[in-house]
Design a protein around this motif. Structure first.
Motif, short mmCIF file in Angstrom:
data_model
loop_
_atom_site.label_atom_id
_atom_site.label_comp_id
_atom_site.label_asym_id
_atom_site.label_seq_id
_atom_site.Cartn_x
_atom_site.Cartn_y
_atom_site.Cartn_z
N TRP A 162 -6.70 -10.15 2.45
CA TRP A 162 -7.57 -9.14 1.85
C TRP A 162 -7.42 -9.05 0.34
O TRP A 162 -8.39 -8.80 -0.38
CB TRP A 162 -7.32 -7.78 2.50
N THR A 163 -6.21 -9.23 -0.17
CA THR A 163 -5.98 -9.11 -1.60
C THR A 163 -6.33 -10.38 -2.37
O THR A 163 -6.14 -10.44 -3.59
CB THR A 163 -4.50 -8.76 -1.88
N ALA A 192 -4.99 -3.63 5.36
CA ALA A 192 -6.24 -3.81 4.62
C ALA A 192 -7.35 -2.89 5.13
O ALA A 192 -8.29 -2.60 4.39
CB ALA A 192 -6.69 -5.26 4.72
N TRP A 193 -7.22 -2.39 6.36
CA TRP A 193 -8.32 -1.63 6.95
C TRP A 193 -8.55 -0.29 6.27
O TRP A 193 -9.64 0.26 6.34
CB TRP A 193 -8.07 -1.47 8.45
N GLN A 194 -7.56 0.23 5.57
CA GLN A 194 -7.78 1.49 4.85
C GLN A 194 -8.69 1.31 3.65
O GLN A 194 -9.21 2.28 3.10
CB GLN A 194 -6.44 2.05 4.39
N HIS A 195 -8.94 0.05 3.24
CA HIS A 195 -9.77 -0.22 2.07
C HIS A 195 -11.19 -0.66 2.44
O HIS A 195 -12.00 -0.91 1.55
CB HIS A 195 -9.12 -1.33 1.23
N ARG A 196 -11.49 -0.76 3.70
CA ARG A 196 -12.82 -1.24 4.09
C ARG A 196 -13.87 -0.14 3.99
O ARG A 196 -13.55 1.03 3.87
CB ARG A 196 -12.76 -1.84 5.51
N TRP A 197 -15.12 -0.55 4.03
CA TRP A 197 -16.24 0.34 3.75
C TRP A 197 -16.43 1.38 4.86
O TRP A 197 -16.10 1.16 6.02
CB TRP A 197 -17.51 -0.47 3.55
N ASP A 239 -15.45 -5.44 -2.14
CA ASP A 239 -15.82 -4.21 -2.85
C ASP A 239 -17.11 -3.59 -2.31
O ASP A 239 -17.73 -2.76 -2.98
CB ASP A 239 -16.01 -4.52 -4.35
N ASN A 260 -11.84 2.67 8.76
CA ASN A 260 -10.88 2.90 7.67
C ASN A 260 -10.13 4.22 7.82
O ASN A 260 -9.26 4.52 6.99
CB ASN A 260 -11.56 2.80 6.29
N ASP A 300 0.83 -1.21 0.00
CA ASP A 300 0.00 0.00 0.00
C ASP A 300 0.86 1.25 0.00
O ASP A 300 2.02 1.23 0.42
CB ASP A 300 -0.92 0.01 1.22
#
Length: 363
Positions: free
Chosen positions: A129-130, A41-46, A152, A74, A35
């Motif tokens: 996450w990926t 991964a938490w920066q990409h969560r809803w 997503d 996030n 990143d």
């Protein structure tokens, strides 16, 4: 080229915890993070996911976790991780997307595009996450509505006025139904009958669940998540969905997907606008394939009967956030174990070099 003692791949909770302990042990290392900013991964969560919904995700050694409040996860978790990296001067390099790890005459080479690093050991902390898992069902390519994996997930408001089919029998499916059922029409399908916990999730119950995951890893089988063996529980925020019947109306899997919906095994048809695949994730470990770590059973066998972090096939490799350490609490604790594993591997290598005879030495 300079040879490092260790490289940590991934700067989420497990990677930062490992780096902290490596630093305390005086082990020279780098952390390579795909990143462009801190947060894993938490920066990409809803946006709808708040700190009230997370469980120990920001717990890191030598620090106090952030409050469980209404802030967006996030934002709060990345801020916490960023401050932690700076406070402990952790050697994080980003963005670096690792392509593969190879062996060059006993030295591990970490490749990322046209860049590479050489190291004596690695700690893999890439999580899942990926690598979202999306099963294939007949006809899914013909569906004219919207299909998306929970990776997503755009937030509950996106689904207003749409009939949403949630697929999956895990905790994430329960949580998404909890968010969506009060707002719009939902259906729930799972391959098997959901298993609900009726008792409290005590520390003893948690230990028993982790032991089941450890058994699989000890046998070299692909790991199941810790959550998958704990059973399902409803949180207070899911009680409204329960009152609306979102969980009681669960159905077994459909036979096929058609342009406007799904066809059940009995031949009946159900119209849906959205299929939300809450089908989980798999470990993101494809870059380790050149090291041939997988057992014949398909997983990576770990030491200490599946409780450790060292790959049995190659003790130079540690895995955190894999198997029993895939939970948030487990990932934090695994950082210390991985650092100790690196220390053992380096000591073993030094001992082997010390006993090798010098070239042309008299015997």
């Amino acid at each position: 080229m300079d040879i490092l003692d260790s490289i940590v791949i991934g700067a989420g909770q497990a990677g930062l915890s490992t780096s902290y302990h490596l630093q305390r042990l005086g082990i020279r290392h780098l952390v390579l993070d795909a990143d462009s900013a801190a947060g894993g991964a938490w920066q990409h969560r809803w946006d709808a996911l708040t700190m009230r919904d997370v469980h120990g995700v920001a717990e890191l050694p030598g620090s106090t976790p952030p409050a469980r409040d209404g802030r967006r996860a996030n934002e709060a978790v990345p801020a916490t991780f960023d401050a932690y990296e700076r406070a402990h001067d952790l050697p994080v390099v980003r963005p670096v997307a690792v392509d593969r790890v190879t062996d060059d005459d006993g030295i591990l080479v970490v490749h990322a595009g046209d860049r590479e690093w050489r190291t004596r050991t690695i700690v893999n902390a890439t999580g899942t996450w990926t690598h979202p898992f999306l099963p294939h069902y007949p006809g899914m390519e013909t569906f004219l509505g919207e299909q998306l994996h929970t990776v997503d997930y755009p937030g509950p408001e996106h689904f207003l006025g749409k009939r949403v089919l949630v697929v999956g029998g895990g905790a994430s499916a329960v949580q998404f139904l909890g968010a969506l059922a009060p707002l719009t029409d939902t259906l729930w399908v799972t391959r098997g009958e959901p298993v609900w916990r009726t008792d409290d999730f005590t520390p003893e119950a948690g230990a028993a669940a982790v032991a089941l995951v450890e058994q699989r890893v000890a046998q070299g089988l692909p790991p199941q998540s810790v959550v998958s063996v704990t059973g399902l529980m409803l949180r207070p925020q899911e009680r409204e969905a329960e009152r609306l019947g979102a969980y009681a109306a669960r159905r077994p899997m459909f036979a096929r997907i058609e342009p406007d919906g799904v066809r059940w095994a009995d031949g009946s048809f159900e119209r849906v606008d959205v299929i939300l695949w809450a089908t989980g994730f798999r470990p993101a470990i494809a870059h380790l394939a050149p090291l041939h770590l997988r057992s014949p059973a398909g997983g990576i066998q770990l030491d200490r009967g599946g409780r450790g972090t060292t790959a049995v096939a190659d003790p130079r490799v540690q895995l955190v956030g894999y198997g029993p350490s895939a939970s948030t609490i487990g990932a934090n604790r695994a950082g210390r174990a991985a650092a100790k594993g690196v220390q053992r591997a380096l000591a073993s290598r030094a001992a082997r070099i010390a006993v090798q005879p010098m070239p042309n030495a008299r015997l």
